[in-house]
Design a protein around this motif. Structure first.
Motif, PDB file in Angstrom:
ATOM      1  N   VAL A 842       0.841  -1.200   0.000  1.00 21.92           N
ATOM      2  CA  VAL A 842       0.000   0.000   0.000  1.00 21.92           C
ATOM      3  C   VAL A 842       0.875   1.248   0.000  1.00 21.92           C
ATOM      4  CG1 VAL A 842      -1.789   1.255   1.227  1.00 21.92           C
ATOM      5  CG2 VAL A 842      -1.806  -1.242   1.229  1.00 21.92           C
ATOM      6  N   ASP A 843       1.886   1.230   0.845  1.00 21.35           N
ATOM      7  CA  ASP A 843       2.788   2.381   0.913  1.00 21.35           C
ATOM      8  C   ASP A 843       3.488   2.608  -0.418  1.00 21.35           C
ATOM      9  OD1 ASP A 843       2.037   2.749   3.476  1.00 21.35           O
ATOM     10  OD2 ASP A 843       3.851   1.883   4.391  1.00 21.35           O
ATOM     11  N   ALA A 844       3.937   1.508  -0.998  1.00 24.49           N
ATOM     12  CA  ALA A 844       4.622   1.618  -2.284  1.00 24.49           C
ATOM     13  C   ALA A 844       3.702   2.248  -3.315  1.00 24.49           C
ATOM     14  CB  ALA A 844       5.068   0.230  -2.750  1.00 24.49           C
ATOM     15  N   GLU A 845       2.449   1.843  -3.251  1.00 23.92           N
ATOM     16  CA  GLU A 845       1.477   2.368  -4.214  1.00 23.92           C
ATOM     17  C   GLU A 845       1.232   3.869  -3.985  1.00 23.92           C
ATOM     18  OE1 GLU A 845       0.157   1.593  -7.583  1.00 23.92           O
ATOM     19  OE2 GLU A 845       0.988  -0.046  -6.393  1.00 23.92           O
ATOM     20  N   LYS A 846       1.171   4.257  -2.735  1.00 24.03           N
ATOM     21  CA  LYS A 846       0.981   5.676  -2.404  1.00 24.03           C
ATOM     22  C   LYS A 846       2.135   6.502  -2.933  1.00 24.03           C
ATOM     23  CE  LYS A 846      -1.805   5.311   1.807  1.00 24.03           C
ATOM     24  NZ  LYS A 846      -1.709   5.148   3.266  1.00 24.03           N
ATOM     25  N   GLU A 847       3.330   5.969  -2.752  1.00 32.58           N
ATOM     26  CA  GLU A 847       4.510   6.690  -3.188  1.00 32.58           C
ATOM     27  C   GLU A 847       4.527   6.821  -4.703  1.00 32.58           C
ATOM     28  OE1 GLU A 847       8.127   5.236  -1.336  1.00 32.58           O
ATOM     29  OE2 GLU A 847       9.273   6.342  -2.835  1.00 32.58           O
ATOM     30  N   LYS A 848       4.191   5.732  -5.357  1.00 32.22           N
ATOM     31  CA  LYS A 848       4.127   5.754  -6.820  1.00 32.22           C
ATOM     32  C   LYS A 848       3.170   6.834  -7.279  1.00 32.22           C
ATOM     33  CE  LYS A 848       4.741   0.878  -7.954  1.00 32.22           C
ATOM     34  NZ  LYS A 848       3.968  -0.289  -8.437  1.00 32.22           N
ATOM     35  N   LEU A 849       2.016   6.887  -6.629  1.00 32.67           N
ATOM     36  CA  LEU A 849       0.999   7.854  -7.022  1.00 32.67           C
ATOM     37  C   LEU A 849       1.531   9.278  -6.887  1.00 32.67           C
ATOM     38  CD1 LEU A 849      -1.900   8.487  -7.878  1.00 32.67           C
ATOM     39  CD2 LEU A 849      -2.551   8.443  -5.474  1.00 32.67           C
ATOM     40  N   LEU A 850       2.165   9.547  -5.755  1.00 30.89           N
ATOM     41  CA  LEU A 850       2.732  10.883  -5.533  1.00 30.89           C
ATOM     42  C   LEU A 850       3.710  11.251  -6.643  1.00 30.89           C
ATOM     43  CD1 LEU A 850       3.390  11.233  -1.709  1.00 30.89           C
ATOM     44  CD2 LEU A 850       2.061  12.760  -3.178  1.00 30.89           C
ATOM     45  N   ASN A 851       4.599  10.330  -6.933  1.00 30.75           N
ATOM     46  CA  ASN A 851       5.593  10.569  -7.971  1.00 30.75           C
ATOM     47  C   ASN A 851       4.944  10.864  -9.314  1.00 30.75           C
ATOM     48  OD1 ASN A 851       7.656  10.183  -6.176  1.00 30.75           O
ATOM     49  ND2 ASN A 851       7.957   8.015  -6.723  1.00 30.75           N
ATOM     50  N   HIS A 852       3.971  10.070  -9.620  1.00 29.62           N
ATOM     51  CA  HIS A 852       3.288  10.259 -10.904  1.00 29.62           C
ATOM     52  C   HIS A 852       2.565  11.591 -10.965  1.00 29.62           C
ATOM     53  CE1 HIS A 852       3.433   5.674 -11.357  1.00 29.62           C
ATOM     54  NE2 HIS A 852       4.285   6.206 -12.207  1.00 29.62           N
ATOM     55  N   GLN A 853       1.945  11.939  -9.856  1.00 26.73           N
ATOM     56  CA  GLN A 853       1.225  13.220  -9.827  1.00 26.73           C
ATOM     57  C   GLN A 853       2.190  14.382 -10.015  1.00 26.73           C
ATOM     58  OE1 GLN A 853      -0.728  12.571  -6.110  1.00 26.73           O
ATOM     59  NE2 GLN A 853      -2.726  12.127  -7.047  1.00 26.73           N
ATOM     60  N   ASN A 854       3.292  14.272  -9.352  1.00 26.36           N
ATOM     61  CA  ASN A 854       4.340  15.268  -9.476  1.00 26.36           C
ATOM     62  C   ASN A 854       4.822  15.376 -10.925  1.00 26.36           C
ATOM     63  OD1 ASN A 854       6.109  17.157  -8.545  1.00 26.36           O
ATOM     64  ND2 ASN A 854       7.726  15.650  -8.146  1.00 26.36           N
ATOM     65  N   HIS A 855       5.058  14.237 -11.486  1.00 24.31           N
ATOM     66  CA  HIS A 855       5.503  14.137 -12.864  1.00 24.31           C
ATOM     67  C   HIS A 855       4.475  14.783 -13.807  1.00 24.31           C
ATOM     68  CE1 HIS A 855       7.554  11.309 -16.009  1.00 24.31           C
ATOM     69  NE2 HIS A 855       7.658  12.578 -16.324  1.00 24.31           N
ATOM     70  N   ARG A 856       3.224  14.514 -13.552  1.00 24.76           N
ATOM     71  CA  ARG A 856       2.165  15.068 -14.387  1.00 24.76           C
ATOM     72  C   ARG A 856       2.176  16.589 -14.334  1.00 24.76           C
ATOM     73  NH1 ARG A 856      -4.000  13.500 -13.153  1.00 24.76           N
ATOM     74  NH2 ARG A 856      -3.414  14.391 -11.141  1.00 24.76           N
ATOM     75  N   LYS A 857       2.368  17.087 -13.116  1.00 18.38           N
ATOM     76  CA  LYS A 857       2.387  18.540 -12.929  1.00 18.38           C
ATOM     77  C   LYS A 857       3.496  19.160 -13.780  1.00 18.38           C
ATOM     78  CE  LYS A 857       3.111  21.830  -9.269  1.00 18.38           C
ATOM     79  NZ  LYS A 857       4.156  21.811  -8.247  1.00 18.38           N
ATOM     80  N   ILE A 858       4.666  18.552 -13.707  1.00 15.75           N
ATOM     81  CA  ILE A 858       5.809  19.074 -14.455  1.00 15.75           C
ATOM     82  C   ILE A 858       5.540  19.039 -15.954  1.00 15.75           C
ATOM     83  CG2 ILE A 858       8.218  18.634 -15.028  1.00 15.75           C
ATOM     84  CD1 ILE A 858       8.490  17.497 -12.141  1.00 15.75           C
ATOM     85  N   LEU A 859       5.003  17.938 -16.403  1.00 13.56           N
ATOM     86  CA  LEU A 859       4.730  17.791 -17.830  1.00 13.56           C
ATOM     87  C   LEU A 859       3.726  18.820 -18.309  1.00 13.56           C
ATOM     88  CD1 LEU A 859       4.555  13.898 -18.134  1.00 13.56           C
ATOM     89  CD2 LEU A 859       6.193  15.397 -19.280  1.00 13.56           C
ATOM     90  N   LEU A 860       2.673  18.996 -17.525  1.00  8.51           N
ATOM     91  CA  LEU A 860       1.627  19.950 -17.911  1.00  8.51           C
ATOM     92  C   LEU A 860       2.204  21.360 -18.031  1.00  8.51           C
ATOM     93  CD1 LEU A 860      -1.410  18.654 -15.835  1.00  8.51           C
ATOM     94  CD2 LEU A 860      -1.220  18.745 -18.332  1.00  8.51           C
ATOM     95  N   GLU A 861       3.010  21.704 -17.052  1.00 10.62           N
ATOM     96  CA  GLU A 861       3.635  23.033 -17.071  1.00 10.62           C
ATOM     97  C   GLU A 861       4.476  23.215 -18.324  1.00 10.62           C
ATOM     98  OE1 GLU A 861       5.929  23.531 -13.535  1.00 10.62           O
ATOM     99  OE2 GLU A 861       4.156  23.544 -12.243  1.00 10.62           O
ATOM    100  N   LYS A 862       5.250  22.180 -18.600  1.00 11.37           N
ATOM    101  CA  LYS A 862       6.153  22.265 -19.747  1.00 11.37           C
ATOM    102  C   LYS A 862       5.387  22.436 -21.050  1.00 11.37           C
ATOM    103  CE  LYS A 862       9.753  23.013 -21.140  1.00 11.37           C
ATOM    104  NZ  LYS A 862      10.425  24.214 -20.612  1.00 11.37           N
ATOM    105  N   ILE A 863       4.358  21.650 -21.174  1.00  9.63           N
ATOM    106  CA  ILE A 863       3.563  21.722 -22.402  1.00  9.63           C
ATOM    107  C   ILE A 863       2.938  23.098 -22.546  1.00  9.63           C
ATOM    108  CG2 ILE A 863       1.489  20.822 -23.561  1.00  9.63           C
ATOM    109  CD1 ILE A 863       2.221  18.069 -22.294  1.00  9.63           C
ATOM    110  N   ALA A 864       2.449  23.598 -21.418  1.00  4.99           N
ATOM    111  CA  ALA A 864       1.827  24.918 -21.433  1.00  4.99           C
ATOM    112  C   ALA A 864       2.818  25.973 -21.921  1.00  4.99           C
ATOM    113  CB  ALA A 864       1.326  25.265 -20.038  1.00  4.99           C
ATOM    114  N   LYS A 865       4.018  25.873 -21.443  1.00  2.00           N
ATOM    115  CA  LYS A 865       5.038  26.859 -21.821  1.00  2.00           C
ATOM    116  C   LYS A 865       5.363  26.779 -23.310  1.00  2.00           C
ATOM    117  CE  LYS A 865       7.365  27.112 -17.390  1.00  2.00           C
ATOM    118  NZ  LYS A 865       8.431  26.480 -16.621  1.00  2.00           N
ATOM    119  N   LEU A 866       5.337  25.610 -23.842  1.00  2.00           N
ATOM    120  CA  LEU A 866       5.704  25.437 -25.247  1.00  2.00           C
ATOM    121  C   LEU A 866       4.637  25.977 -26.191  1.00  2.00           C
ATOM    122  CD1 LEU A 866       7.299  21.903 -25.180  1.00  2.00           C
ATOM    123  CD2 LEU A 866       8.395  23.957 -26.057  1.00  2.00           C
ATOM    124  N   LYS A 867       3.414  26.020 -25.713  1.00  2.00           N
ATOM    125  CA  LYS A 867       2.313  26.389 -26.598  1.00  2.00           C
ATOM    126  C   LYS A 867       2.233  27.892 -26.830  1.00  2.00           C
ATOM    127  CE  LYS A 867      -0.562  22.362 -26.465  1.00  2.00           C
ATOM    128  NZ  LYS A 867      -1.616  21.620 -25.777  1.00  2.00           N
TER     129      LYS A 867
END
Length: 867
Positions: A842-867
RNA sequence: GGAUGUUUAGCUCAGCUGGGAGAGCAUUACCCUUACAAGGUAGAGGUCGGGGGUUCGAUCCCCUCAACAUCCACCA
């Protein structure tokens, strides 16, 4: 000593075995305060060369023995060989035949001399083969199943069982091998699908004009017929019960009997009964009081009751008899059928069910005892578990064991017959007035003495210190094809005579087949000689191959390419060692490492090493030799050779003295651990490398197995290093995708406010061929670059590729991340998962989720900047 | 007729108590980078035999079917 650039098995393996053996490293009992670990070798037959199956079986044991010894156990592994009654006698007889003599020409005494000569010759050859394979056998305790001690034990066991009523002599239908001219036990008969004929004959009724039709596959046994049987419920025949019919073979009058045993549907519904040549007929004959009539001699020629057929071979007789019956007008038809025909395991002769006086072991009480043991607290553990069922289900329906053999090579049965009174006496020693007695001519089934192997090798029935100390054995390793022949018999004999199971655990392995999955056999000519393989690739490569390419209990195939790849793996370790030994300073001294002094790369490899040791040890303990080797293999190739060694080159080229010293310590430590873990599999090359280590002992056989030390695990360092590796891989990948040479120069930007990656600059330069590395604190300045975004930091390459392409790439990455987030959220939203799944999952899954969410945030920002 | 095992990449096989499919060989591209060309880097290649079920989730557990293999017992 310097190591050659290529691993050369011949050079490496030369002289090592003699060294170990002469130093006495194989000898057990040198330090009795250690925990003991005992095994005995399944004794190979003294009939010829060892095959791949032997190589596999003994290598598994040797790996376990060496592993246990390195772990500090007092390991006893007893060697020995089996006299292999029928098999050896057949070989010796064949050899004599070449000289134009038979065993009868020589007589018993002379023949046995020849057999012992044969034994000595082959024993020597087997010893040489064991040496080539590197087996750490304790030769000071070697035994032979026909040696004096064994013979005494066999006599004692026979007499005791006899006195308990568990051995008896009886006249019964047994399986007779007419070529070897001996009785066989049921399991020595191999049933094969053979083409045959079903003959339909007229049996004329006495005093009537009518006849009935009897079908048989074995017309030659008709001379032994005593009656014809029909089912009393069979309307076709029931009125004939009590009448007589005529045996078309010899004109004898046969009564017609009614018995429900006969299957109305089968054949003609009328069956001939031959009590002396068929086990079922024998029972019926007994039931109705018919005296069995034997119609064949011991060599399966027809005997004197067969009239003009006397002296003919049974099959020739069959042919001529059928011809005669046909001439007499009594042949109705011949039907082609396929049926199962029993063949002798050794001679392949068609086995003749034959009424004969033999010695038997009464199995029921012994089998029940063995079955009971498997439900108690001294249960023998089978690896894999399922073979326990194979064992118990056989024990549940086992027949009495025919143990007498009409051979000369073997343990002579300790039964004596009085020349005048015919009194039978069974005793360990011959009667005092031996002149009045005659010893039973027969010998015992080879497996009778093999069954006693686990305790007789330790000196039983003497109360030896070895027996007290090493019995029951800790482990028995054998193939599944002799569970019935050997494993089960060891178990019941041991329980009966020592009140203990013979061993605590039994590891069952499969057979090695050819590359097409066929069983290796002489007739197919597809056998692989292990010593030819060793000649080409070395014993270490063969050992590694045969013990790592399969799963316990499962058959495997001999694939030469895999032996080759095993040798390549050894070469890999060889060269890694060569590198490490080459860089270590001349005055290098191993010393304790303080984990806090280490750089993250060192910490990374040490942590990986720890988890590898853990995984390898875990699997070794469960005899999962393949799994254990895979873990080590991955560690060696990926973590150590591909990453750490390459990184270490940078460290060692640098100026930081302390860092270099640490790296030397780590390199040494990891290399030594690798050598120790591969050592049980590949002892020769491991010894060679070990001897080249600084501060080594006299032999690797005196070295200890690596132990787990969790103190090196630093999660933060691992994460940091793994991100570094990921970046390097991503950049390599990027170059390939964009048709850039691997060594193309790049300009690398790093957005890393904490400057974590500052210390990796020299490593990045070497691994990415960066001509320039710039730490950029303004994220926005990177927006037109190719980005590599990780949790710890962002990296960027300057590039002219259009924005669309970048956006596309980022978008596809985003999609992937979204999916992962969905998956993780789904799992975590599920109360069943959160409450029932293990906490770490369960903990591993929580951590994975956090990482992915963080990653998503970064990606979204980057894409926004490029547009 | 009973029992067991197997079915995963082109081939040979791993895959530990259910939590993102792996290795060797073969294959593609690029590298003789100073431990290793018996090598390195990066790939391509799998509806994990079919169908149901349990589960939030199945290569993994259950049922069923199929193919193959092995063992045991066998009707003359």
């Amino acid at each position: 000593m310097t190591l050659s650039t290529r691993y050369n098995p011949k050079e490496v393996e030369k002289g090592k075995y003699e060294f170990w053996k002469n130093k006495g490293y194989f000898k057990a009992g040198e330090n009795l305060t250690k925990t003991r670990f005992s095994m005995v070798i399944p004794p190979p037959n003294v009939t010829g060369k060892l095959h791949l199956g032997h190589a596999a079986n003994t290598t598994i044991q040797d790996i376990i023995a060496r592993y246990k010894k390195a772990q500090g156990y007092d390991v006893l592994w007893i060697p020995g060989m089996d006299h292999a009654g029928i098999a050896t006698q057949a070989k010796v007889e064949a050899k004599l035949r070449e000289e134009g003599i038979s065993r009868y020409d020589l007589g018993r005494e002379k023949f046995l001399e020849k057999a012992w000569e044969w034994k000595r010759e082959y024993a020597e050859s087997i010893h040489a083969q064991w040496a080539v394979m590197g087996l750490s056998l304790d030769y000071s305790r070697e035994r032979f199943t026909l040696d004096e001690g064994l013979n005494k034990a066999v006599r004692k066991v026979f007499v005791d069982l006899y006195n308990k009523g568990l051995i008896y002599q009886g006249e019964r239908i047994i399986n007779w091998d007419p070529v070897q001219r001996t009785a066989l036990s049921n399991i020595e008969v191999i049933y094969k699908q053979d083409k045959g004929e079903f003959y339909y004959f007229k049996y004329h009724l006495v005093g009537k004009e009518d006849f009935l039709v009897v079908a048989t596959t074995r017309p030659e046994t008709m001379f032994g017929d005593t009656c014809v049987i029909v089912n009393p419920k069979d309307n076709r025949y029931k009125h004939l019960i009590g009448e007589y019919c005529i045996n078309p073979a010899n004109g004898d009058k046969l009564p017609i009997i009614g018995d429900e045993y006969v299957d109305i549907e089968f054949g003609t519904g009328a069956m001939k009964c031959t009590p002396a040549h068929d086990p079922n007929d024998f029972k019926i004959g007994e039931k109705y009081g018919f005296k069995p009539i034997i119609c064949m001699n011991e060599d399966a020629t027809m005997n004197s009751i067969c009239g003009k057929y006397e002296g003919l071979d049974r099959f020739e007789c069959r042919k001529q008899l059928v011809e005669q019956i046909k001439l007499d007008g009594n042949l109705i038809k011949i039907e082609e059928i396929t049926h199962e025909v029993g063949h002798s395991e050794r001679s392949d002769a068609v086995v003749e069910p034959y009424l004969s006086k033999q010695w038997f072991v009464k199995m029921r009480p012994l089998a029940d005892q063995a079955l009971k043991n498997q439900t108690g607290n001294k249960t023998i553990t089978f690896y894999p578990e399922r073979f326990n069922k194979v064992f118990t289900s056989w024990m549940e329906k086992v027949d009495d064991w025919c143990i007498s053999r009409q051979l000369w090579w073997g343990h002579r049965i300790p039964a004596y017959y009085h020349k005048v009174t015919n009194e039978v006496r069974v005793s360990i020693e011959p009667p005092d007035d031996m002149e009045n007695w005659k010893q039973d001519e027969d010998v015992l089934d080879t497996w009778f003495s093999s069954a006693l192997w686990p305790f007789t090798t330790l000196g039983w029935p003497e109360k030896t210190s070895d027996f007290k100390h090493y019995f029951p054995l800790d482990l028995m390793v054998t193939a599944y094809d002799i569970i019935f022949f050997w494993v089960s018999r060891m178990i019941f004999q041991s329980l009966e005579f020592t009140s203990e199971p013979p061993f605590k655990k039994v590891l069952i392995h499969g057979l090695i087949r050819d590359s097409q999955g066929r069983k290796m056999s002489k007739s197919l000519g597809n056998g692989v000689d292990p010593f030819e393989v060793i000649e080409k690739y070395g014993a270490d490569a063969l050992r590694y191959f045969i013990t790592t390419t399969s799963t316990p209990g499962q058959d495997s195939r001999y694939i030469e390419e895999k032996v080759e790849s095993s040798a390549n793996y050894i070469n890999k370790i060889w060269n890694a060692a060569r590198f490490v030994l080459g860089v270590l300073p001349i005055d290098f001294k191993p010393c304790a490492i303080n984990v806090h002094d280490l750089n993250p790369l060192d910490k990374f490899i040490m942590a990986k090493l720890e988890s590898t040791i853990e995984a390898v040890t875990y699997n070794m303990e469960r005899y999962e030799l393949g799994n254990a080797s895979t873990h080590l293999y991955n560690f060696v190739y990926d973590d150590f050779c591909s990453w750490y060694l390459e990184m270490a080159k940078v460290t060692l080229n640098g100026e930081n003295i302390k860092a270099k010293e640490n790296t030397y310590q780590v390199l040494f430590r990891v290399l030594k651990a690798i050598i120790m873990m591969i050592y049980p599999y590949t002892p020769f090359v491991s010894e060679e490398l070990y001897q080249n280590l600084p501060e080594h002992k006299e032999s690797i056989m005196l070295e200890s197995y690596p132990t787990i030390d969790k103190s090196f695990v630093d999660q933060g360092a691992i994460e940091e290093v793994e991100t570094l590796f990921k970046l390097i891989k991503d950049i390599r990948n990027y170059k390939v995708e964009n048709d850039l040479a691997p060594n193309a120069k790049i300009k690398l930007y790093i957005f890393d406010p904490k400057r974590i990656y500052q210390k990796y600059v020299p490593y990045l330069e070497r691994f990415t061929f960066a001509s320039e590395i710039i730490f950029e604190d303004n994220e926005d300045n990177l927006k037109n670059h190719i980005l590599f975004i990780y949790d710890l930091a962002q990296f960027a390459l300057e590039d002219n590729i259009d924005k669309e392409k970048i956006i596309l790439k980022l978008t596809s990455e985003l999609e992937h991340v979204e999916k992962e987030i969905q998956r993780a959220e789904g799992m975590l939203a599920n109360p069943n998962f959160v409450t029932k799944a293990p906490k770490n999952k369960v903990d591993a899954e929580k951590e994975k989720l956090l990482n992915h969410q963080n990653h998503r945030k970064i990606l979204l920002e980057k894409i926004a900047k490029l547009k």
